[in-house]
Design an enzyme around this catalytic site. Sequence first.
Site, PDB file in Angstrom:
ATOM      1  N   LYS A 155    -102.712 -48.132  60.271  1.00 16.69           N
ATOM      2  CA  LYS A 155    -102.524 -49.751  60.620  1.00 16.69           C
ATOM      3  C   LYS A 155    -103.250 -49.894  61.412  1.00 16.69           C
ATOM      4  O   LYS A 155    -104.155 -49.090  62.346  1.00 16.69           O
ATOM      5  CB  LYS A 155    -101.113 -50.238  60.718  1.00 16.69           C
ATOM      6  CG  LYS A 155    -100.474 -49.460  61.845  1.00 16.69           C
ATOM      7  CD  LYS A 155     -99.065 -49.905  62.253  1.00 16.69           C
ATOM      8  CE  LYS A 155     -98.193 -49.240  61.017  1.00 16.69           C
ATOM      9  NZ  LYS A 155     -97.493 -50.126  60.215  1.00 16.69           N
ATOM     10  N   ARG A 156    -103.639 -51.505  61.698  1.00  7.95           N
ATOM     11  CA  ARG A 156    -104.530 -51.980  62.764  1.00  7.95           C
ATOM     12  C   ARG A 156    -103.861 -51.536  64.047  1.00  7.95           C
ATOM     13  O   ARG A 156    -102.528 -51.148  64.295  1.00  7.95           O
ATOM     14  CB  ARG A 156    -104.337 -53.421  62.981  1.00  7.95           C
ATOM     15  CG  ARG A 156    -105.242 -54.321  63.846  1.00  7.95           C
ATOM     16  CD  ARG A 156    -105.319 -55.614  63.294  1.00  7.95           C
ATOM     17  NE  ARG A 156    -104.200 -56.270  63.127  1.00  7.95           N
ATOM     18  CZ  ARG A 156    -103.278 -56.884  64.131  1.00  7.95           C
ATOM     19  NH1 ARG A 156    -103.727 -56.890  65.196  1.00  7.95           N
ATOM     20  NH2 ARG A 156    -102.029 -57.424  63.827  1.00  7.95           N
TER      21      ARG A 156
ATOM     22  N   THR B  78     -96.874 -54.404  55.149  1.00  5.74           N
ATOM     23  CA  THR B  78     -97.186 -54.217  53.844  1.00  5.74           C
ATOM     24  C   THR B  78     -97.474 -52.542  53.617  1.00  5.74           C
ATOM     25  O   THR B  78     -97.371 -51.923  52.595  1.00  5.74           O
ATOM     26  CB  THR B  78     -98.276 -54.987  53.091  1.00  5.74           C
ATOM     27  OG1 THR B  78     -99.491 -55.010  53.791  1.00  5.74           O
ATOM     28  CG2 THR B  78     -97.762 -56.535  52.875  1.00  5.74           C
TER      29      THR B  78
ATOM     30  N   LYS C  58     -97.491 -52.278  67.518  1.00  6.24           N
ATOM     31  CA  LYS C  58     -97.406 -51.397  66.584  1.00  6.24           C
ATOM     32  C   LYS C  58     -97.006 -49.886  67.086  1.00  6.24           C
ATOM     33  O   LYS C  58     -96.651 -49.140  66.229  1.00  6.24           O
ATOM     34  CB  LYS C  58     -98.646 -51.459  65.640  1.00  6.24           C
ATOM     35  CG  LYS C  58     -98.773 -52.501  64.873  1.00  6.24           C
ATOM     36  CD  LYS C  58     -99.952 -52.600  64.027  1.00  6.24           C
ATOM     37  CE  LYS C  58    -100.215 -54.255  63.338  1.00  6.24           C
ATOM     38  NZ  LYS C  58     -99.405 -54.234  62.250  1.00  6.24           N
TER      39      LYS C  58
ATOM     40  N   LYS D  76     -96.327 -49.834  50.491  1.00  4.62           N
ATOM     41  CA  LYS D  76     -97.078 -48.874  49.891  1.00  4.62           C
ATOM     42  C   LYS D  76     -96.837 -47.347  49.870  1.00  4.62           C
ATOM     43  O   LYS D  76     -96.791 -46.734  49.196  1.00  4.62           O
ATOM     44  CB  LYS D  76     -98.756 -48.969  50.441  1.00  4.62           C
ATOM     45  CG  LYS D  76     -99.224 -50.278  50.101  1.00  4.62           C
ATOM     46  CD  LYS D  76    -100.409 -50.698  50.920  1.00  4.62           C
ATOM     47  CE  LYS D  76    -100.655 -52.153  50.971  1.00  4.62           C
ATOM     48  NZ  LYS D  76    -101.675 -52.831  52.056  1.00  4.62           N
TER      49      LYS D  76
ATOM     50  N   HIS E 234     -97.955 -65.825  59.990  1.00 12.65           N
ATOM     51  CA  HIS E 234     -97.689 -64.177  59.914  1.00 12.65           C
ATOM     52  C   HIS E 234     -97.420 -63.612  61.191  1.00 12.65           C
ATOM     53  O   HIS E 234     -97.381 -62.476  61.499  1.00 12.65           O
ATOM     54  CB  HIS E 234     -99.144 -63.718  59.468  1.00 12.65           C
ATOM     55  CG  HIS E 234     -99.603 -64.073  58.189  1.00 12.65           C
ATOM     56  ND1 HIS E 234     -99.275 -63.039  57.259  1.00 12.65           N
ATOM     57  CD2 HIS E 234    -100.163 -64.970  57.575  1.00 12.65           C
ATOM     58  CE1 HIS E 234     -99.461 -63.494  55.941  1.00 12.65           C
ATOM     59  NE2 HIS E 234    -100.125 -64.443  56.174  1.00 12.65           N
TER      60      HIS E 234
END
Length: 787
Positions: free
Chosen positions: A521-522, A629, A527, A633, A333
């Site tokens: 998100k985390r 992901t 990110k 969505k 991952h």
Amino acid sequence: MFNHENLKKRIDLYAMTTFGGEFKQLLDSEKYVVLSKAMMENIVPYWNDSRKETEGMKKAYYLSSEYLLGRFLTNNLIAMDTKDDVKRMLEEMGVDYNEIEESEEDPALGNGGLGRLAACFLDSAATLGYPMDGYGIRYDFGLFKQKIVDGEQVEVADNWTKYGDPWGIRKVSEIVRVTFKGSEIYAVPYDYAVIGYGKKLINTLRLWKAESLEEFDFRAFNDQKYDQAVKAKNDAENIAKVLYPNDSYEEGKKLRLKQQYFFVSASLQDMIRKFKKKDIGLEKFPQFHSIQLNDTHPAVAIPELMRLLTRKEGLGWDEAWAITTATFAYTNHTLLAEALEQWPERYYQELIPQVYDVITKINSMLLEDLRKKGIHDHDLSRYEIIHNGNIRMAWMSIYGSKSINGVARLHTDLLINKELNYWYKLYPEKFNNKTNGITQRRWLLQSNPELSELVTELLGSEEWITDLKKLKDLGKYTNDDEVMERFLDIKGTKKQQLAEYIKQEEGEDIDPDSLFDIQIKRLHEYKRQLLNAFHILYLYYEIKENPEKNTVPRTFIFGAKAAPGYVRAKAIIKFINDIAGLVKNDPLMKGRLKIVFVQNYRVSYAEKLFPAADLSEQISTAGKEASGTGNMKFMLNGAPTIGTYDGANIEIVEEAGEENNYIFGLRVEDIEEIKDTYNPEAIYQNNPKLRRVMDTLIDGTFEDQDGAYRELHNSLLYGAHWHRADNYFILKDFDEYRKTQEKVDIDYRDRLGWARKCWLNMSNSGKFSSDRTIEQYAQDIWNIDKI
């Protein structure tokens, strides 16, 4: 067939026997428990039928340290096709279903995309009719419940079972023992029904709770040694107390390893025990089991299965290794070096020496195999499982598995051609791609019933619920202005619902007519929530300098948890909230800019955020986000992506068209070309608008009591001892990001034109169903059949 009277009788009975009162008089949380218990009476017979139906079939088994399931009640009622009937029945009783639904706590069993992917996979397998059971840990408190206090993240315990756990069935008869050096504990299974849509198949998620063999030392208590009396109990229960305990110190690291071994050993013992009842010989184990490792957290399963087969079951080493390598498959991952898990040898020696002995033997066998393949001794170190005092779990997973897959095409290409290329050259047949997916049952049917109804009406059937490719047929409505208006009305409804929820949860007023720009998100530096924050500050100063500037009103919404020990990530949360305060307190920003950082981002909150989004922020550094992901969505609910050419973003724009999304920034090959000569300080000095934004970290604009902002500023300009300056290329991508956001501002003004972009994203999202992903796993890796 649904029977109102039977369900009412069960509800009245459970209300009385569980809480000692009439159903209508109970608290909403109590009503939730009663209704769920009553529904379980409907579910269990189907569940038992599914177990019998899959007996004798080959099954997939998903080993994951986390499952971000979301609330059970509505999801299970939809799968059982009884939600509307139950709502009507409750209305007749004068009870509001929505209030019961909102009282359910999200199960605190996961963190981010890894855990949510596992939940989507379970849903898809059961819906498609594939026998697949999950194994994990039944955490008492999960990750943590996040509160924002004075702009800072504060972690508090997330007691998700405080009102009971009506969906979990404790199976005392199937307890197993897990052994650590000097101690032994019980692993107690709790089973949860994974209901396929339409009740096609009900699989099982088995979560292990850690309990002591000795509940209470009466002699110690009698001697008035009260702490000692419950020490064994506390030590055992600590293993399953929280998800990802803070590992800033050695004790936290050891607890993480104990967690991993605990659930892996229990799960394998469980599988072997059940298989031996067939009495057909353990050499046939791979004919009935395909075990998927969800990242390296459960990688200790490989040496543990070898230990169980050789030392407990008496098989020879070579026979056991043939069984092991035919059974396991490994999903990678991440490309981040720090996330490729390694453990100090001494932890294994101290905690699970029986497994360490097996690992040393596997490592010796690997080196022998490599020599036979012509690898020179001076090159062996790059492959060693035990290297420089550490055990490399990714290497264990590669060597001991039949399959290694990435989770998006770019990610897999990078694994094959760069990060794991030397392994790929050894075992090219093992490597494959399985682009992630999401379940449309949770992320459209359940979370956006208004849009679901329109989709069903236009398609003329509900087939899309189990075949998302059907959405492709919606493309013909792209130029139908009436349909686009209906879509915009639905989006407006979801934005209004979110605004009301944010007012209730956060106490903040947001304008439903503004552009909802959402990044959820985390919280991790790669990110790049910080890039988003810098852009907001840039807009703030632009409006301050040019008050007459015509910009689309925007509401920026963030949701993210930072790991408890991740100091820099916590500083970014504080920075975003400081910016929110700056904007909120400036009258000039009213009706123009608004920032909200929602507390305790979780599945139930996400179900409100994704359908309301106008713009999806997917701005990770290229090559760092394996897939994503959340991006899928947003797409499914009709929001264009602003993002880098990274992870599944690439495949999203291939499906929906780059012209209907907003791609910017460095690509992987660009980063490779400039990384050795990159000079962020030069960008900082030559870009006064960026410099002004960055300097708010150090110029007193915001209070920096503990120096965290200065450290963040320095990390961008000068780096740190563990990374180079601006490690994630925020400064390099800043200008292109803000210019791309200017294009968003212009395009959003064309109401119908924007709706068409949204529609084309939604209608081309069929590829990103987890149903498609599971079909590929089932056929290419697991070799399992549908019922």
